[in-house]
Structures are given as C-alpha cells and as structure tokens.
Design a protein around this motif. Structure first.
Motif, PDB file in Angstrom:
ATOM      1  N   LEU A 157      31.968   1.037  23.469  1.00 39.86           N
ATOM      2  CA  LEU A 157      32.093  -0.306  22.905  1.00 39.86           C
ATOM      3  C   LEU A 157      31.016  -1.231  23.458  1.00 39.86           C
ATOM      4  CD1 LEU A 157      35.970  -0.856  22.892  1.00 39.86           C
ATOM      5  CD2 LEU A 157      34.444  -0.650  20.912  1.00 39.86           C
ATOM      6  N   PHE A 158      30.743  -1.103  24.747  1.00 40.87           N
ATOM      7  CA  PHE A 158      29.701  -1.935  25.359  1.00 40.87           C
ATOM      8  C   PHE A 158      28.345  -1.664  24.711  1.00 40.87           C
ATOM      9  CE2 PHE A 158      26.308  -2.337  28.560  1.00 40.87           C
ATOM     10  CZ  PHE A 158      26.407  -3.699  28.825  1.00 40.87           C
ATOM     11  N   GLU A 159      28.028  -0.382  24.504  1.00 39.44           N
ATOM     12  CA  GLU A 159      26.773  -0.024  23.859  1.00 39.44           C
ATOM     13  C   GLU A 159      26.686  -0.588  22.441  1.00 39.44           C
ATOM     14  OE1 GLU A 159      24.133   2.892  25.105  1.00 39.44           O
ATOM     15  OE2 GLU A 159      24.596   1.114  26.288  1.00 39.44           O
ATOM     16  N   LYS A 160      27.816  -0.665  21.766  1.00 32.88           N
ATOM     17  CA  LYS A 160      27.839  -1.161  20.391  1.00 32.88           C
ATOM     18  C   LYS A 160      27.627  -2.664  20.332  1.00 32.88           C
ATOM     19  CE  LYS A 160      30.829  -1.522  16.307  1.00 32.88           C
ATOM     20  NZ  LYS A 160      32.171  -1.177  15.733  1.00 32.88           N
ATOM     21  N   TRP A 161      28.285  -3.398  21.222  1.00 36.71           N
ATOM     22  CA  TRP A 161      28.262  -4.858  21.165  1.00 36.71           C
ATOM     23  C   TRP A 161      27.227  -5.479  22.084  1.00 36.71           C
ATOM     24  CZ3 TRP A 161      30.458  -6.883  17.139  1.00 36.71           C
ATOM     25  CH2 TRP A 161      31.526  -6.234  16.535  1.00 36.71           C
ATOM     26  N   TRP A 162      26.549  -4.674  22.869  1.00 33.21           N
ATOM     27  CA  TRP A 162      25.521  -5.201  23.776  1.00 33.21           C
ATOM     28  C   TRP A 162      24.216  -4.453  23.509  1.00 33.21           C
ATOM     29  CZ3 TRP A 162      26.004  -9.608  26.254  1.00 33.21           C
ATOM     30  CH2 TRP A 162      25.045  -9.966  27.213  1.00 33.21           C
ATOM     31  N   ASP A 163      23.619  -4.748  22.369  1.00 30.51           N
ATOM     32  CA  ASP A 163      22.398  -4.090  21.923  1.00 30.51           C
ATOM     33  C   ASP A 163      21.242  -5.084  22.003  1.00 30.51           C
ATOM     34  OD1 ASP A 163      20.403  -3.379  19.520  1.00 30.51           O
ATOM     35  OD2 ASP A 163      21.403  -1.529  20.164  1.00 30.51           O
ATOM     36  N   LYS A 164      20.094  -4.621  22.502  1.00 28.52           N
ATOM     37  CA  LYS A 164      18.962  -5.523  22.763  1.00 28.52           C
ATOM     38  C   LYS A 164      18.503  -6.268  21.511  1.00 28.52           C
ATOM     39  CE  LYS A 164      15.615  -4.153  25.502  1.00 28.52           C
ATOM     40  NZ  LYS A 164      14.353  -3.508  26.021  1.00 28.52           N
ATOM     41  N   SER A 165      18.460  -5.607  20.369  1.00 24.35           N
ATOM     42  CA  SER A 165      17.954  -6.239  19.156  1.00 24.35           C
ATOM     43  C   SER A 165      19.031  -6.560  18.127  1.00 24.35           C
ATOM     44  CB  SER A 165      16.884  -5.348  18.510  1.00 24.35           C
ATOM     45  OG  SER A 165      17.433  -4.085  18.160  1.00 24.35           O
ATOM     46  N   GLN A 166      20.132  -5.797  18.126  1.00 25.57           N
ATOM     47  CA  GLN A 166      21.152  -5.965  17.094  1.00 25.57           C
ATOM     48  C   GLN A 166      22.123  -7.110  17.387  1.00 25.57           C
ATOM     49  OE1 GLN A 166      21.192  -4.246  14.306  1.00 25.57           O
ATOM     50  NE2 GLN A 166      19.777  -2.580  14.739  1.00 25.57           N
ATOM     51  N   THR A 167      22.458  -7.334  18.648  1.00 25.94           N
ATOM     52  CA  THR A 167      23.521  -8.301  18.955  1.00 25.94           C
ATOM     53  C   THR A 167      23.106  -9.394  19.933  1.00 25.94           C
ATOM     54  OG1 THR A 167      24.376  -6.856  20.718  1.00 25.94           O
ATOM     55  CG2 THR A 167      25.307  -6.575  18.512  1.00 25.94           C
ATOM     56  N   VAL A 168      22.441  -9.023  21.022  1.00 32.58           N
ATOM     57  CA  VAL A 168      22.156  -9.995  22.090  1.00 32.58           C
ATOM     58  C   VAL A 168      21.365 -11.211  21.598  1.00 32.58           C
ATOM     59  CG1 VAL A 168      20.948 -10.319  24.294  1.00 32.58           C
ATOM     60  CG2 VAL A 168      22.346  -8.282  23.931  1.00 32.58           C
ATOM     61  N   PRO A 169      20.347 -11.068  20.733  1.00 31.25           N
ATOM     62  CA  PRO A 169      19.637 -12.264  20.254  1.00 31.25           C
ATOM     63  C   PRO A 169      20.551 -13.269  19.569  1.00 31.25           C
ATOM     64  CG  PRO A 169      18.387 -10.290  19.731  1.00 31.25           C
ATOM     65  CD  PRO A 169      19.713  -9.835  20.229  1.00 31.25           C
ATOM     66  N   PHE A 170      21.638 -12.803  18.950  1.00 33.69           N
ATOM     67  CA  PHE A 170      22.570 -13.702  18.272  1.00 33.69           C
ATOM     68  C   PHE A 170      23.493 -14.409  19.274  1.00 33.69           C
ATOM     69  CE2 PHE A 170      21.323 -10.603  15.090  1.00 33.69           C
ATOM     70  CZ  PHE A 170      21.104 -11.384  13.961  1.00 33.69           C
ATOM     71  N   TYR A 171      23.808 -13.755  20.397  1.00 36.05           N
ATOM     72  CA  TYR A 171      24.674 -14.379  21.394  1.00 36.05           C
ATOM     73  C   TYR A 171      24.035 -15.641  21.978  1.00 36.05           C
ATOM     74  CZ  TYR A 171      27.209  -9.913  21.287  1.00 36.05           C
ATOM     75  OH  TYR A 171      27.925  -8.803  20.886  1.00 36.05           O
ATOM     76  N   LEU A 172      22.715 -15.636  22.072  1.00 35.95           N
ATOM     77  CA  LEU A 172      22.021 -16.787  22.645  1.00 35.95           C
ATOM     78  C   LEU A 172      22.194 -18.052  21.805  1.00 35.95           C
ATOM     79  CD1 LEU A 172      18.666 -15.105  23.748  1.00 35.95           C
ATOM     80  CD2 LEU A 172      20.373 -16.111  25.267  1.00 35.95           C
ATOM     81  N   ILE A 173      22.473 -17.884  20.511  1.00 38.18           N
ATOM     82  CA  ILE A 173      22.617 -19.045  19.633  1.00 38.18           C
ATOM     83  C   ILE A 173      23.733 -19.957  20.123  1.00 38.18           C
ATOM     84  CG2 ILE A 173      23.180 -19.801  17.284  1.00 38.18           C
ATOM     85  CD1 ILE A 173      21.974 -17.218  16.236  1.00 38.18           C
TER      86      ILE A 173
END
Length: 438
Positions: A157-173
């Motif tokens: 689950l961590f690998e799925k939701w903590w991806d360098k390009s797929q998810t993390v850039p959106f968390y910064l918003i």
C-alpha cells in the motif's frame, strides 16, 4: 545577501553539467560564465545612472527597459521575468517532490524496520554511490526488499500511495497552494537563513563524501574506455544553459543593492558575491565529479540532481534532503508572491485584485509544477531551458543594448565597445539555440 539569493537549486546540477561539458572545459566554462554574467550584471546596476535629467532612484530594471524600448521593453521584460520565476518554481516543485518522496521512504523503512537492498548498480560500503540511470531502462523494480510476512500488505500500500511521480507531487498541493494565496508572505522571509544553512551543509556533505571516496580521474588518451574522463565534450552548451540561471540575479539585483548603506560599494559587493558563488559552484561540481567512483561506476552515472546518486537510506543525504525540502517550502511562496506582484500589478494595477484572480494564477503555476514533476522530472533540462531563455533578455541582450544606446546618445560609442557588446548578444542567442539542438 546577494550570495544567499543567487545560490539556489542550480548547485545540484553543476556536477552533471561538468559531466556534459567535459572536466577541463567545465571548469573553464564556470569561470568564463561567472565573469561574463558579472559584467552584464554590472551593466544592469549602472543602467539607471546613464539616464540624464531624470530621477531614477526608485526605478527597477524593467523601468529602464521601458525608457529605452517603450511598451515592448516593458512587456518583454515582464515576460522573461515571469519565465525565470515560474521556471524556478517548477524546478522547486520537482525537487520538493523528489525530497519528500525520499524522506518519506526513509522514515517508513526505518519505522517498520524494513531492510531495503538496492539492486541498482552501485558501490559497496557505508558511503555507497548508486547509478539509477543504468537501471532505469530495464529494471521494473530498483530494489529488493526483505521484510516479515506481516509487513507485506502495508508495504504494498505504501508503494502504491507513495510514488515519486504518480502521487507525491499532488500531495504538495495541499500544503503549498494555501501558502501561495496569502496576501503577504513576509512570514516565510524570516526563514531565509535556511538557504545559507542548506548550502553550507551541502558543502560539508560533499567534503565528507569525497574524503571517504577519494579522487577517481582517468585521463589516459591512448587507452580510452568507459571510465575515460573527456576534457571536452560537444554537449558543453548544456552546462552554459545551467550556468546562465545559476548566475542569474539580474532582474532583482537593483532591489537587493538598494539596501546597501554605502551605495558606492555596490560594485565591490557584487563582485565579491559573484566570486563566492562561482567558488561554491566550482568546489561542489569539481569535488563531486572528481570523487565519483569510476571505476567501478562510470561518470555517466552522475545524475541531474547529484543527491540522487546516494541511496535513500544514506543518513547524510537524508539530512540534506530535509534541509532543502524545508528551505524550498519557505522560498516557494516568496517566488509566487513576486510572480503575482509583477503580473497582476501590470494587468490590473493591484497585486491582489481578488481571491479569484490570485487563485487562478496560482493554480496555473502549481499545475505547471505538478505536470513537470509527473511527466518531465529532469531538473537539469528545466534549468537550462528556462535559464537560457530568460538569460537571453536579462543577461545578454538588454544590458548590452541599453549600454550601446546610452553611449551612442552621449556621442561616446566606439567600435571596440560596439563589437564587444554585439558579440555578447550573439553569445546569448547561440546559448539559447544550442539548448534545443543538443
């Protein structure tokens, strides 16, 4: 103050730039670009004083451009200034996504006692250096993981939701967009010291790593192999593009020097600042390049962000990423504020016409950062393209043209001055064109 303002994310790409240019030519280019950009910056500082019979004490450089070139100078200087600001913000978003991803990965693995063994090609020992680019084309997973059966679901689950390009850039918003909408980011200006701390720590990290790894340079011209270090490469314009932004402060240098108590020391202080910046770039770039272990790795493994050459579980790199992450999160709203002031004040006469206007602008800027972090997370490429573009106007063209026009109006323009400054303009144009050819 000038050193602290000029030192930015470009320092992370200098070793990669030296790799692209060749070792000897890389050193020479850093020195020459430092001298050239210093001279052009000096011309910017002196540009107001060459306007007769007008009080220019409160003018910025775009005002000088408007005086000489009319509305074209005003709007074109605004355009190139926005390119430099938005370009810097895009680079910050890519790097913040990188640092946040690696920081979260380090913390998760430490808390859950997960042993991650990189199978990316690299060296052994406590000061391990890896080569991500060597594995990116054919390894679907760049690591093997050792954990208990109880941790399998959580790690997946961590690998799925903590991806360098797929998810993390959106968390910064969620964190940065509200900051951008503040009317005044003066609170974040108090954390400007983090920039100095980050650079000092990077110099310390580079020194310690180099002391452990030693020097690895192979200049044998007669037995060329994969570890051979070329002294000159045709890709050298990629370094000049990076250096244009690395030494870029021309659009705000007048504002910074206005705070000087003794204005007669402006040229001296500017020269000292450029000397210190150039020295820092040279030290970090040369030391990282020279100490990069080749063999067993190749110098081609040096990444556009040299911290990516250290694994995520490296303690010193983890601390560096933490420093840089917090520094960039405080500087990012300041850059957004400058972009807002310059653009909205020009169009609406007010830096904060309404929340809707500000939100629309900030969504566009944030969207550009997320898109780049998602699809083109190459900071070296972003830096050199934006640097060569905004540098063409603010570093090479406008300072030279303004100086020649002012000399011509005063009847003091000579052939050597004319030829020299036309040559500078042509250098800036060639620098921009070369970025798209190489």
């Amino acid at each position: 103050m000038i050193w602290n303002t000029m030192m930015g994310t470009s320092i992370l790409s200098i070793p990669w730039g030296i790799k692209q240019a060749g070792f000897t030519s890389g050193i020479i280019l850093i020195l020459l670009m430092g001298i050239l950009t210093l001279y052009c910056c000096y011309r910017v500082v002196k540009s107001r004083q060459m306007i007769p019979l007008i009080d220019t004490s409160n003018w910025e450089f775009p005002d000088v451009c408007k005086y000489y070139f009319g509305s074209f100078g005003q709007w074109s200087s605004l355009l190139f200034s926005m390119i430099s600001l938005v370009g810097a913000m895009v680079v910050y978003w890519v790097l913040m996504s990188n640092f946040l991803f690696n920081t979260g990965k380090f913390i998760y693995n430490y808390v859950h006692d997960i042993n991650v063994t990189d199978i990316v090609p690299g060296t052994n020992g406590s000061n391990k250096v890896i080569c991500p680019s060597a594995a990116s084309g054919h390894l679907p997973q760049n690591r093997s993981v050792v954990f208990s059966a109880d941790n399998i679901t959580g790690f997946t689950l961590f690998e799925k939701w903590w991806d360098k390009s797929q998810t993390v850039p959106f968390y910064l918003i969620a964190v940065l967009l509200p900051m951008l909408n503040l009317k005044s980011p003066s609170f974040f200006a108090k954390f400007n010291v983090l920039g100095t701390v980050s650079v000092v720590y990077l110099v310390f990290l580079v020194t310690v790593k180099a002391a452990h790894m030693g020097i690895h340079l192979e200049f044998n011209w007669f037995t060329e192999n994969e570890f051979f270090v070329p002294e000159f490469r045709i890709l050298f314009p990629q370094l000049t593009g990076v250096l244009t932004l690395a030494f870029f402060i021309h659009n705000c240098v007048i504002t910074l020097l206005q705070n000087n108590r003794n204005q007669e020391n402006n040229v001296r202080d500017l020269s000292i600042a450029y000397f210190l910046v150039g020295l820092t770039y040279l030290y970090v770039g040369v030391i990282i390049f020279a100490s990069f272990p080749s063999p067993p790795l190749s110098k081609e493994c040096i990444e556009q962000n040299f911290l990516d050459n250290f694994p995520s579980d490296d303690i010193m790199s983890f601390v560096a990423r933490i420093f840089l992450l917090f520094q960039m999160m405080t500087v990012y709203p300041l850059l957004g504020y400058l972009a807002r002031v310059q653009l909205l004040r020009q169009f609406f006469g007010n830096a904060y016409p309404s929340l809707f206007h500000v939100l629309a602008l900030n969504l566009a800027i944030v969207g550009a950062g997320v898109a780049m972090a998602r699809f083109y997370p190459n900071i070296g490429g972003i830096i050199r393209y934006s640097g060569a573009t905004c540098g063409l106007a603010f570093v090479f063209v406008y300072p030279s043209l303004i100086y020649m026009i002012s000399l011509h109006r005063a009847g003091q323009l000579t052939w050597p001055a004319l030829i020299t400054h036309i040559f500078i303009i042509l250098l800036g144009l060639a620098n921009l064109i070369a970025q798209f050819l190489l």
